[in-house]
Write a protein that holds these residues in place. Structure first.
Motif, mmCIF file in Angstrom:
data_model
loop_
_atom_site.group_PDB
_atom_site.id
_atom_site.type_symbol
_atom_site.label_atom_id
_atom_site.label_comp_id
_atom_site.label_asym_id
_atom_site.label_seq_id
_atom_site.Cartn_x
_atom_site.Cartn_y
_atom_site.Cartn_z
ATOM 1 N N GLY A 35 0.779 -1.230 0.000
ATOM 2 C CA GLY A 35 0.000 0.000 0.000
ATOM 3 C C GLY A 35 0.810 1.278 0.000
ATOM 4 O O GLY A 35 0.253 2.368 -0.009
ATOM 5 N N MET A 36 2.148 1.192 0.011
ATOM 6 C CA MET A 36 2.991 2.383 -0.011
ATOM 7 C C MET A 36 3.135 2.845 -1.451
ATOM 8 O O MET A 36 3.457 2.058 -2.328
ATOM 9 N N ARG A 37 2.888 4.138 -1.702
ATOM 10 C CA ARG A 37 2.901 4.667 -3.066
ATOM 11 C C ARG A 37 4.013 5.665 -3.345
ATOM 12 O O ARG A 37 4.180 6.100 -4.469
ATOM 13 N N GLY A 38 4.772 6.026 -2.343
ATOM 14 C CA GLY A 38 5.876 6.954 -2.571
ATOM 15 C C GLY A 38 6.278 7.623 -1.268
ATOM 16 O O GLY A 38 5.585 7.498 -0.259
ATOM 17 N N PHE A 39 7.406 8.321 -1.309
ATOM 18 C CA PHE A 39 7.889 9.005 -0.111
ATOM 19 C C PHE A 39 8.724 10.203 -0.496
ATOM 20 O O PHE A 39 9.219 10.305 -1.618
ATOM 21 N N LYS A 40 8.865 11.108 0.463
ATOM 22 C CA LYS A 40 9.758 12.262 0.365
ATOM 23 C C LYS A 40 10.324 12.473 1.764
ATOM 24 O O LYS A 40 9.636 12.253 2.753
ATOM 25 N N GLN A 54 7.537 12.277 4.521
ATOM 26 C CA GLN A 54 6.195 12.103 3.963
ATOM 27 C C GLN A 54 6.145 10.744 3.282
ATOM 28 O O GLN A 54 6.986 10.454 2.436
ATOM 29 N N VAL A 55 5.167 9.935 3.670
ATOM 30 C CA VAL A 55 4.960 8.648 3.025
ATOM 31 C C VAL A 55 3.504 8.617 2.557
ATOM 32 O O VAL A 55 2.598 8.961 3.320
ATOM 33 N N PHE A 56 3.311 8.222 1.316
ATOM 34 C CA PHE A 56 1.980 8.176 0.720
ATOM 35 C C PHE A 56 1.485 6.731 0.719
ATOM 36 O O PHE A 56 2.168 5.842 0.204
ATOM 37 N N TRP A 57 0.309 6.519 1.311
ATOM 38 C CA TRP A 57 -0.275 5.188 1.474
ATOM 39 C C TRP A 57 -1.621 5.121 0.773
ATOM 40 O O TRP A 57 -2.339 6.123 0.717
ATOM 41 N N ASP A 58 -1.996 3.931 0.306
ATOM 42 C CA ASP A 58 -3.326 3.752 -0.287
ATOM 43 C C ASP A 58 -4.420 4.019 0.734
ATOM 44 O O ASP A 58 -5.421 4.667 0.427
#
Length: 100
Positions: A35-40, A54-58
């Protein structure tokens, strides 16, 4: 999509070591999370011991249940945890608006 925002404070003088550790942890552990879609990750200029991850999750549950209660979380914490000056402050957000 859910944004996890972690405000991380590390021990003074450990920035170079933490820079390498957090990137390694993101690329080798967080990148494998369901479910992880990207990070910064950004480092403070005025406060060089402060990092914003920042972590982008579904979904919220992908972070709070699947990741945090699963086998990857201890791996992640073993890499980055030794640098923490205090526990990170973590909050979750939903998108309201963005630029193109």
């Amino acid at each position: 999509m859910i944004l996890e925002l972690a405000d991380i404070r590390i021990q003074p003088g450990k920035q170079a070591e933490f820079d390498a550790a957090i990137e390694r942890g993101l690329r080798t552990v967080i990148a494998r999370a369901e479910g992880m879609r990207g990070f910064k990750v950004n480092k403070g200029i005025e406060s060089p011991e402060r990092y914003i991850l920042q972590v982008f999750w579904d979904t919220l549950e992908h972070h709070t249940v699947t990741f945090r209660q699963g086998p990857l979380f201890p791996e992640w914490r073993a890499i980055v945890g030794p640098f923490f000056a205090q526990p990170p402050v973590v909050e979750h957000f939903t998108l309201v608006a963005k630029s193109d």
